[in-house]
Design an enzyme around this catalytic site. Structure first.
Site, PDB file in Angstrom:
ATOM      1  N   GLY A   1      -6.094  -0.085   2.300  1.00 41.62           N
ATOM      2  CA  GLY A   1      -7.306   1.871   2.660  1.00 41.62           C
ATOM      3  C   GLY A   1      -7.138   2.144   1.784  1.00 41.62           C
ATOM      4  O   GLY A   1      -5.999   2.580   0.894  1.00 41.62           O
TER       5      GLY A   1
ATOM      6  N   LYS B   1       2.640 -10.435  -4.209  1.00 38.22           N
ATOM      7  CA  LYS B   1       3.404  -9.757  -3.418  1.00 38.22           C
ATOM      8  C   LYS B   1       5.436 -10.211  -3.431  1.00 38.22           C
ATOM      9  O   LYS B   1       5.951  -9.663  -3.827  1.00 38.22           O
ATOM     10  CB  LYS B   1       3.166  -8.454  -1.980  1.00 38.22           C
ATOM     11  CG  LYS B   1       2.328  -7.854  -2.149  1.00 38.22           C
ATOM     12  CD  LYS B   1       1.427  -7.872  -1.109  1.00 38.22           C
ATOM     13  CE  LYS B   1      -0.175  -7.015  -0.930  1.00 38.22           C
ATOM     14  NZ  LYS B   1      -0.910  -6.898   0.522  1.00 38.22           N
TER      15      LYS B   1
ATOM     16  N   ASP C   1      -2.583 -13.439  -1.695  1.00 36.41           N
ATOM     17  CA  ASP C   1      -2.910 -12.004  -1.876  1.00 36.41           C
ATOM     18  C   ASP C   1      -0.951 -11.643  -1.383  1.00 36.41           C
ATOM     19  O   ASP C   1       0.124 -11.032  -1.995  1.00 36.41           O
ATOM     20  CB  ASP C   1      -3.415 -11.349  -0.930  1.00 36.41           C
ATOM     21  CG  ASP C   1      -2.879  -9.863  -0.420  1.00 36.41           C
ATOM     22  OD1 ASP C   1      -3.033  -8.837  -1.942  1.00 36.41           O
ATOM     23  OD2 ASP C   1      -2.166  -9.259  -0.162  1.00 36.41           O
TER      24      ASP C   1
ATOM     25  N   GLY D   1       0.884  -1.333   0.103  1.00 36.74           N
ATOM     26  CA  GLY D   1       0.217   0.369   0.266  1.00 36.74           C
ATOM     27  C   GLY D   1       1.208   1.087   0.015  1.00 36.74           C
ATOM     28  O   GLY D   1       1.700   1.398  -0.477  1.00 36.74           O
TER      29      GLY D   1
HETATM   30  P1  NAP Z   1     -13.043  -2.471  -6.344  1.00 39.68           P
HETATM   31  O1  NAP Z   1     -13.233  -1.245  -4.499  1.00 39.68           O
HETATM   32  O2  NAP Z   1     -12.737  -3.455  -6.180  1.00 39.68           O
HETATM   33  O3  NAP Z   1     -12.804  -1.261  -7.330  1.00 39.68           O
HETATM   34  C1  NAP Z   1     -12.481  -1.677  -8.391  1.00 39.68           C
HETATM   35  C2  NAP Z   1     -13.204  -0.381 -10.025  1.00 39.68           C
HETATM   36  O4  NAP Z   1     -13.069  -1.197 -10.692  1.00 39.68           O
HETATM   37  C3  NAP Z   1     -14.963  -1.022  -9.418  1.00 39.68           C
HETATM   38  O5  NAP Z   1     -14.816   0.437  -9.630  1.00 39.68           O
HETATM   39  C4  NAP Z   1     -15.354  -1.122 -10.812  1.00 39.68           C
HETATM   40  O6  NAP Z   1     -16.342  -0.634 -11.647  1.00 39.68           O
HETATM   41  C5  NAP Z   1     -14.416  -1.261 -11.329  1.00 39.68           C
HETATM   42  N1  NAP Z   1     -14.172  -2.946 -11.931  1.00 39.68           N
HETATM   43  C6  NAP Z   1     -13.647  -3.778 -12.185  1.00 39.68           C
HETATM   44  N2  NAP Z   1     -14.710  -4.046 -13.502  1.00 39.68           N
HETATM   45  C7  NAP Z   1     -14.204  -3.690 -14.006  1.00 39.68           C
HETATM   46  C8  NAP Z   1     -14.164  -3.616 -15.523  1.00 39.68           C
HETATM   47  N3  NAP Z   1     -14.135  -4.550 -16.303  1.00 39.68           N
HETATM   48  N4  NAP Z   1     -14.658  -2.813 -16.635  1.00 39.68           N
HETATM   49  C9  NAP Z   1     -15.087  -2.061 -16.074  1.00 39.68           C
HETATM   50  N5  NAP Z   1     -14.718  -1.319 -14.366  1.00 39.68           N
HETATM   51  C10 NAP Z   1     -13.902  -2.261 -13.987  1.00 39.68           C
HETATM   52  O7  NAP Z   1     -10.824  -2.043  -6.103  1.00 39.68           O
HETATM   53  P2  NAP Z   1     -10.571  -1.091  -4.931  1.00 39.68           P
HETATM   54  O8  NAP Z   1     -10.090  -1.816  -3.278  1.00 39.68           O
HETATM   55  O9  NAP Z   1     -10.187  -0.215  -5.304  1.00 39.68           O
HETATM   56  O10 NAP Z   1      -8.317  -2.153  -5.688  1.00 39.68           O
HETATM   57  C11 NAP Z   1      -8.528  -1.675  -7.278  1.00 39.68           C
HETATM   58  C12 NAP Z   1      -6.766  -2.642  -6.597  1.00 39.68           C
HETATM   59  O11 NAP Z   1      -5.941  -1.549  -6.402  1.00 39.68           O
HETATM   60  C13 NAP Z   1      -7.055  -3.846  -7.187  1.00 39.68           C
HETATM   61  O12 NAP Z   1      -5.743  -4.314  -7.926  1.00 39.68           O
HETATM   62  C14 NAP Z   1      -6.028  -4.263  -5.649  1.00 39.68           C
HETATM   63  O13 NAP Z   1      -5.450  -5.558  -5.879  1.00 39.68           O
HETATM   64  C15 NAP Z   1      -5.340  -2.778  -5.886  1.00 39.68           C
HETATM   65  N6  NAP Z   1      -4.719  -2.173  -4.089  1.00 39.68           N
HETATM   66  C16 NAP Z   1      -6.252  -2.362  -2.931  1.00 39.68           C
HETATM   67  C17 NAP Z   1      -6.049  -2.206  -1.751  1.00 39.68           C
HETATM   68  C18 NAP Z   1      -7.117  -1.707  -1.028  1.00 39.68           C
HETATM   69  O14 NAP Z   1      -6.990  -1.858   0.335  1.00 39.68           O
HETATM   70  N7  NAP Z   1      -8.000  -1.313  -1.760  1.00 39.68           N
HETATM   71  C19 NAP Z   1      -4.998  -2.202  -1.824  1.00 39.68           C
HETATM   72  C20 NAP Z   1      -3.390  -1.960  -2.625  1.00 39.68           C
HETATM   73  C21 NAP Z   1      -3.790  -2.210  -3.720  1.00 39.68           C
HETATM   74  P3  NAP Z   1     -17.807  -0.378 -10.162  1.00 39.68           P
HETATM   75  O15 NAP Z   1     -17.545   0.183  -9.103  1.00 39.68           O
HETATM   76  O16 NAP Z   1     -18.590  -0.505 -11.375  1.00 39.68           O
HETATM   77  O17 NAP Z   1     -18.426  -1.710 -10.033  1.00 39.68           O
END
Ligand code: NAP
Length: 435
Positions: free
Chosen positions: A304, A202, A198, A131
């Site tokens: 986060g 990493k 996960d 993160g």
């Molecule tokens: P999330 O809350 O599930 O959001 C995913 C977003 O992508 C949503 O807006 C979704 O649209 C959109 N999406 C998914 N598939 C799609 C498609 N086929 N076409 C168009 N839009 C699509 O995910 P997140 O937690 O923000 O994580 C995003 C990335 O960051 C991931 O790769 C994750 O591993 C990485 N990450 C996350 C965190 C964390 O703390 N959350 C930390 C480090 C890294 P809708 O809103 O319309 O469903």
């Protein structure tokens, strides 16, 4: 200066925070970059979903058009496809890309970096590991003049929270997991976190970067924390240890299979005096041992929306500056394709083995004989008196700390110990990491 157009793919937990900061901090960002950023499109799956703070006119489901019109693409949708195809299209047309997608990078690191190199653009991914913690740039750039020998990280906040609650509150695994779910630290389906997958993604990214080798998630030996019991945590505590889920990336000079690399994820004992032992709650930390720099530790929030957005925006500023200054893009450092990923059996570790034994003369001799036969040795043995069973037999708990040996020898030793008449059960086996 002409604004740089930024298309964002995905607007969930991380994307929402990134979009808000691009708008709210536009002046400061423009000052740092030398040109303003203009959010040109926000690609989502579901246009009907309420997205407070996001300009509705930017929302679209048409990723191809959004990319075609952008100087910089931020991929925050996650998963392998369509993220891989869209990132490749963005790189091929000469746009710089920033992604937080660990799953994609752990599977296709070399391929995506080559695409960036071919197009002379950057593909940045600081947020994909730990993160908010700056770790990709330190490993890839700041330590590029050194030789990294070992990286040991707590890179999954969910499992660290669970293990920390078990250690500090004496909770069992189920209670710690359900509380993590209530607090939003763990998903409804926690398999990717508690199973170590996960963390393995990493470990693959860090190994690829640190050792210039094509390491994917499939190369990482993975064990999760599902089998960690309250008793194991309490026994560890009694002996001055704490159990942590560790991602270990290592350059191995000598092993029965020759020199090579090791990438592995498993729960292990750490002495309470080790810097990683003090990492509490859902925090992450990465401990690096380098030939000249010695020991370094990076600590902070590993997940986060806001913390991850910080890392994403750092990358956005970096790629945007480069576009303004007109520098060459990625320099793809060649991978050493001959780097060998060693099987876990060839790795040298130490074990703590807890046995439930019948308390009678000859037990210690029988246990010692198995160790001697397998060429393994015992560093420390501790026996505590246990309960009397239904046959009125007195039991004892025997905790054995081994010296370093290969996993293969230690695994054989444990198997044979389990077959001994005097051993009622092998209660637990856990590795020891760190000094
Ligand atoms: P999330 O809350 O599930 O959001 C995913 C977003 O992508 C949503 O807006 C979704 O649209 C959109 N999406 C998914 N598939 C799609 C498609 N086929 N076409 C168009 N839009 C699509 O995910 P997140 O937690 O923000 O994580 C995003 C990335 O960051 C991931 O790769 C994750 O591993 C990485 N990450 C996350 C965190 C964390 O703390 N959350 C930390 C480090 C890294 P809708 O809103 O319309 O469903």
């Amino acid at each position: 200066m002409k604004p740089l157009r930024v298309a964002m793919l995905g607007c969930g937990v991380v994307g929402t925070e990134v979009a808000a900061r691009i708008v709210d901090r536009s002046e400061a960002l423009a000052e740092r970059i030398g040109a303003p950023l203009e959010l040109s499109a926000v690609v989502v799956r579901d246009l009907a979903k309420a997205r407070p703070g996001i300009d509705e006119s930017l929302l679209t489901t048409d990723a191809e058009t959004a990319i075609a019109d952008a100087d910089i693409v931020i991929e925050l949708m996650g998963g392998i496809e369509p993220a891989k195809t869209l990132i490749t299209a963005a790189l091929d047309q000469g746009s710089s890309v920033v992604t937080a997608n660990k799953a994609l990078l752990a599977a296709h690191y070399g391929e995506l970096m080559s695409a960036a190199d071919r197009a002379s653009v950057r593909l940045e991914h600081e947020a994909a590991v730990a993160g908010a913690i700056p770790i990709i740039r330190p490993v890839g750039d700041s330590l590029a003049g050194d030789r990294i020998d070992r990286i040991m990280g707590i890179v999954n906040g969910t499992t660290n929270y669970i293990l920390d609650q078990m250690d500090s509150e004496g909770w069992d695994f189920d209670r710690a997991l359900s509380t993590a779910q209530e607090l939003g630290y763990a998903e409804a389906d926690p398999t990717a976190d508690v199973g170590g997958h996960d963390a393995a993604a990493k470990a693959a990214i860090l190994s690829s970067l640190a050792f210039h080798a094509p390491v994917s998630s499939d190369d990482v030996h993975v064990e999760g924390i599902e089998g960690i019991s309250a008793e194991m945590v309490a026994t560890a505590k009694d002996q001055g240890f704490v159990i942590k889920l560790l991602a270990v990336c290592e350059r191995v000079a000598e092993s029965p299979a020759g020199p090579g690399l090791s990438a592995r994820v498993y729960p292990a004992l750490l002495r309470r005096s080790h810097p990683l032992a003090s990492v509490r709650g859902a925090f992450n930390a990465v401990f690096i041992e380098a030939e000249a720099a010695g020991e370094l530790m990076f600590y902070g929030q590993g997940a986060g929306g806001a913390p991850t957005a910080s890392a994403v925006l750092g990358d956005v500023v970096s790629v945007a500056r480069r576009r303004v200054l007109g520098g060459r893009g990625q320099y793809e450092r060649p991978f050493h394709e001959d780097s060998r990923i060693l099987p876990i059996s060839a790795i040298t570790t130490r074990y703590h083995i807890t046995l439930d034994v019948v308390d009678r003369p000859g037990v210690l001799a029988a246990v010692s004989e198995v160790f001697a036969d397998e060429g393994a040795s015992i560093e420390l043995m501790r026996q505590t008196v246990g309960e009397v069973d239904e046959d009125e037999m007195q039991h004892a708990k025997l905790v054995l700390a081994t010296h370093s040996n290969t996993e293969a020898a230690l695994a054989r030793t444990v198997e044979r110990l389990g077959d001994l008449d005097v051993v009622r059960a092998v209660s637990s086996v856990i590795r020891v990491e760190g000094q």
